[in-house]
Design an enzyme around this catalytic site. Structure first.
Site, mmCIF file in Angstrom:
data_model
loop_
_atom_site.group_PDB
_atom_site.id
_atom_site.type_symbol
_atom_site.label_atom_id
_atom_site.label_comp_id
_atom_site.label_asym_id
_atom_site.label_seq_id
_atom_site.Cartn_x
_atom_site.Cartn_y
_atom_site.Cartn_z
ATOM 1 N N GLY A 180 -28.889 3.242 3.135
ATOM 2 C CA GLY A 180 -28.813 2.594 4.445
ATOM 3 C C GLY A 180 -29.758 3.328 5.372
ATOM 4 N NE ARG A 216 -18.413 7.251 8.247
ATOM 5 C CZ ARG A 216 -19.706 7.415 8.460
ATOM 6 N NH1 ARG A 216 -20.268 6.922 9.542
ATOM 7 N NH2 ARG A 216 -20.442 8.041 7.576
ATOM 8 C CE LYS A 244 -22.335 0.953 13.069
ATOM 9 N NZ LYS A 244 -22.754 1.292 11.726
ATOM 10 C CG HIS A 279 -23.122 7.936 2.970
ATOM 11 N ND1 HIS A 279 -24.454 8.093 2.635
ATOM 12 C CD2 HIS A 279 -23.098 7.597 4.270
ATOM 13 C CE1 HIS A 279 -25.210 7.870 3.698
ATOM 14 N NE2 HIS A 279 -24.397 7.570 4.710
ATOM 15 C CD GLU A 323 -19.590 3.271 4.778
ATOM 16 O OE1 GLU A 323 -20.439 2.446 5.203
ATOM 17 O OE2 GLU A 323 -19.721 4.488 4.895
ATOM 18 N N GLY A 382 -28.802 6.185 6.777
ATOM 19 C CA GLY A 382 -28.565 7.401 6.004
ATOM 20 C C GLY A 382 -28.592 6.998 4.541
ATOM 21 N N GLY A 387 -27.490 -1.143 3.477
ATOM 22 C CA GLY A 387 -28.530 -2.021 4.043
ATOM 23 C C GLY A 387 -29.786 -2.184 3.203
ATOM 24 C CB VAL A 388 -32.402 0.187 2.076
ATOM 25 C CG1 VAL A 388 -33.657 0.122 1.219
ATOM 26 C CG2 VAL A 388 -32.738 0.561 3.520
ATOM 27 C CG ASN A 441 -18.312 4.775 12.277
ATOM 28 O OD1 ASN A 441 -18.450 5.902 12.749
ATOM 29 N ND2 ASN A 441 -19.091 4.285 11.325
ATOM 30 N NE ARG A 461 -29.177 11.596 9.127
ATOM 31 C CZ ARG A 461 -28.089 11.067 8.608
ATOM 32 N NH1 ARG A 461 -27.659 11.441 7.416
ATOM 33 N NH2 ARG A 461 -27.404 10.174 9.273
HETATM 34 P P1 ADP Z 1 -26.112 2.540 8.320
HETATM 35 O O1 ADP Z 1 -26.526 3.733 7.520
HETATM 36 O O2 ADP Z 1 -26.449 2.634 9.767
HETATM 37 O O3 ADP Z 1 -24.713 2.033 8.015
HETATM 38 P P2 ADP Z 1 -27.002 0.157 6.930
HETATM 39 O O4 ADP Z 1 -26.359 0.405 5.618
HETATM 40 O O5 ADP Z 1 -26.512 -0.985 7.745
HETATM 41 O O6 ADP Z 1 -27.110 1.435 7.819
HETATM 42 O O7 ADP Z 1 -28.570 -0.044 6.652
HETATM 43 C C1 ADP Z 1 -29.445 -0.310 7.713
HETATM 44 C C2 ADP Z 1 -30.851 -0.392 7.167
HETATM 45 O O8 ADP Z 1 -30.917 -1.394 6.147
HETATM 46 C C3 ADP Z 1 -31.869 -0.847 8.199
HETATM 47 O O9 ADP Z 1 -32.367 0.216 8.944
HETATM 48 C C4 ADP Z 1 -32.946 -1.461 7.338
HETATM 49 O O10 ADP Z 1 -33.879 -0.458 7.004
HETATM 50 C C5 ADP Z 1 -32.243 -1.896 6.085
HETATM 51 N N1 ADP Z 1 -32.218 -3.353 5.939
HETATM 52 C C6 ADP Z 1 -31.360 -4.218 6.490
HETATM 53 N N2 ADP Z 1 -31.687 -5.495 6.142
HETATM 54 C C7 ADP Z 1 -32.779 -5.413 5.356
HETATM 55 C C8 ADP Z 1 -33.605 -6.370 4.671
HETATM 56 N N3 ADP Z 1 -33.354 -7.666 4.738
HETATM 57 N N4 ADP Z 1 -34.640 -5.886 3.951
HETATM 58 C C9 ADP Z 1 -34.887 -4.566 3.877
HETATM 59 N N5 ADP Z 1 -34.151 -3.622 4.492
HETATM 60 C C10 ADP Z 1 -33.116 -4.043 5.221
#
Ligand code: ADP
Length: 394
Positions: free
Chosen positions: A206, A89, A17, A178, A380, A208, A326-327, A10, A237
């Protein structure tokens, strides 16, 4: 060694990555991140098993970074000889690419041409492809497009209400992004629930963020558009804004189009409102009584609920709502607030289930909830590895 592994790449503008994946078992045998390409203080972090190798020093360009990373495979005793394909990707496939595609010179030329639709992403993807072709010339290279899953969006969902000729001439439509994640996660949901006729909302939250509405195996709407800027509020964004803001900034603030691009893509969203883009830092600010951080959070949740509401109606009722990325996977608070007070619509989160932290697919709704609410980790890289292997090996 049998040739069955896939190296997933990626490639972003200043980072790459990568992950070495066994598509059969789903195991990641190694993964790494090349950061700060083009800077004097470049960093490569390479993970294998539970160990880590690190390289620090200038990284001139993508080729230099990837060459160093490939060296780390050797250093850690892992060979790339078993790689049957490199899966790339690629963010924008336009109207042209909607299947995993074997990369040739013509394909690279077309992805490059599509850079006009994704100037921040496709050129970096092409750099990654060029480098991998140079470093692994005998291995099949496959492009997996982030837009592919949304190729067949219904016309009413994919069409912007602007002059049809202009739209046609400039390729303006909702493409959605996505897609690999939305497809992978909605497939996992069907497996988890044991049904493939579900009405689903998938919330990929995430850095995004995007939402999609899926009926059976057909995706009927998604929040990102011509570019990944539309839709939900994101880390940096803006998501949806009145397009009149762009004209206003151009005319009244004398900002040129690149400055506005920069503003909306990098200095907006949670970061623009609060100064931080990571949800963990946002939480700390909110706990410390920071009003701007609280507002950023409220705006984020408000937009998220607006999309959930729209998709509930578009689908005519929903069986499963799923949080991922992530979120979505980590913030029980975002999940609870996104779906708070919807008991009348048959949506009820169970506080105890929602508080569980692990990396498994899990239910977070109550037994009584008519709508099942899930957390499903996205992957992914695995989806890309499987798609690439399927194309190359069959
Ligand atoms: P990307 O879109 O870069 O793939 P990710 O899906 O890895 O991103 O999400 C990254 C985001 O997830 C971080 O910026 C953060 O806001 C959030 N995040 C990661 N761990 C936690 C956590 N334990 N609690 C809350 N938010 C988190």
């Amino acid at each position: 060694m049998t040739q069955s592994l896939v190296l997933v790449i990626n490639s972003g503008s200043s980072s790459v990555k990568y992950q070495l994946v066994d598509p059969a078992s789903g195991d990641a045998l190694a993964s790494g991140l090349v950061e700060r390409i083009g800077e004097d203080d470049g960093v490569i972090t390479h993970h294998y098993g539970d160990r880590e190798l690190e390289h620090r020093g200038p990284i001139a360009d993508h080729a230099a970074g990837m060459r160093l990373a490939f060296g780390m495979f050797e250093e850690s005793g892992q060979s790339l000889d078993g790689v049957c394909a490199v899966g790339h990707r690629v963010v924008h496939g336009g109207e042209v690419f909607y299947e995993p595609t074997l990369i040739t010179d013509d394909v690279v030329a077309e992805i490059t041409r599509l850079s006009e639709l994704a100037p921040l992403h496709n050129p970096a993807n092409v750099t990654g492809i060029d480098t991998a072709r140079e470093l692994l010339p005998d291995v099949a290279q496959v492009a997996i497009f982030d837009t592919a899953f949304f190729h067949r969006l219904p016309a009413a969902a994919r069409t912007y209400a602007i002059d049809a000729e202009v739209a046609q001439q400039y390729g303006i439509r909702r493409y959605g992004f996505h897609g690999t994640s939305h497809e992978y996660v909605s497939g996992k949901v069907a497996e988890f629930v044991g049904r493939d006729d579900l009405n689903q909302i998938v919330l990929h939250l995430g850095n995004g963020a995007s939402a999609s509405a899926i009926r059976g195996s057909e995706v009927i709407d998604t929040s990102m558009g011509l570019t990944p800027l539309e839709g939900l509020v994101m880390g940096t964004r803006s998501g949806d804004i009145d397009p009149g803001i762009v004209m206003h900034l151009r005319r009244s603030a004398d900002m040129d189009i690149d400055a506005i691009d920069q503003l909306l893509n990098r200095r907006s969203g949670i970061k623009g409102l609060s100064g931080v883009n990571d949800f963990r830092e946002l939480r700390k600010l909110i706990d410390a009584g920071n009003d701007a951080a609280k507002l950023a959070y409220d705006v984020y949740i408000h937009r998220l609920r607006r999309y959930i509401g729209a998709y509930l109606l578009e689908l005519g009722g929903v069986d499963v709502i799923t949080f991922t990325a992530g979120v979505g996977e980590n913030s029980s608070e975002v999940r609870a607030d996104a779906l708070a007070g919807l008991g009348r619509l048959g949506i009820e989160i169970d506080a105890e289930r929602n508080a569980v932290r692990n990396h498994e697919a899990r239910v977070i709704s109550t037994e009584a909830s008519a709508v099942t609410v899930l957390v499903v980790p996205t992957n992914e890289e695995l989806a890309i590895a499987r798609a690439a292997a399927a194309l190359v090996v069959g």
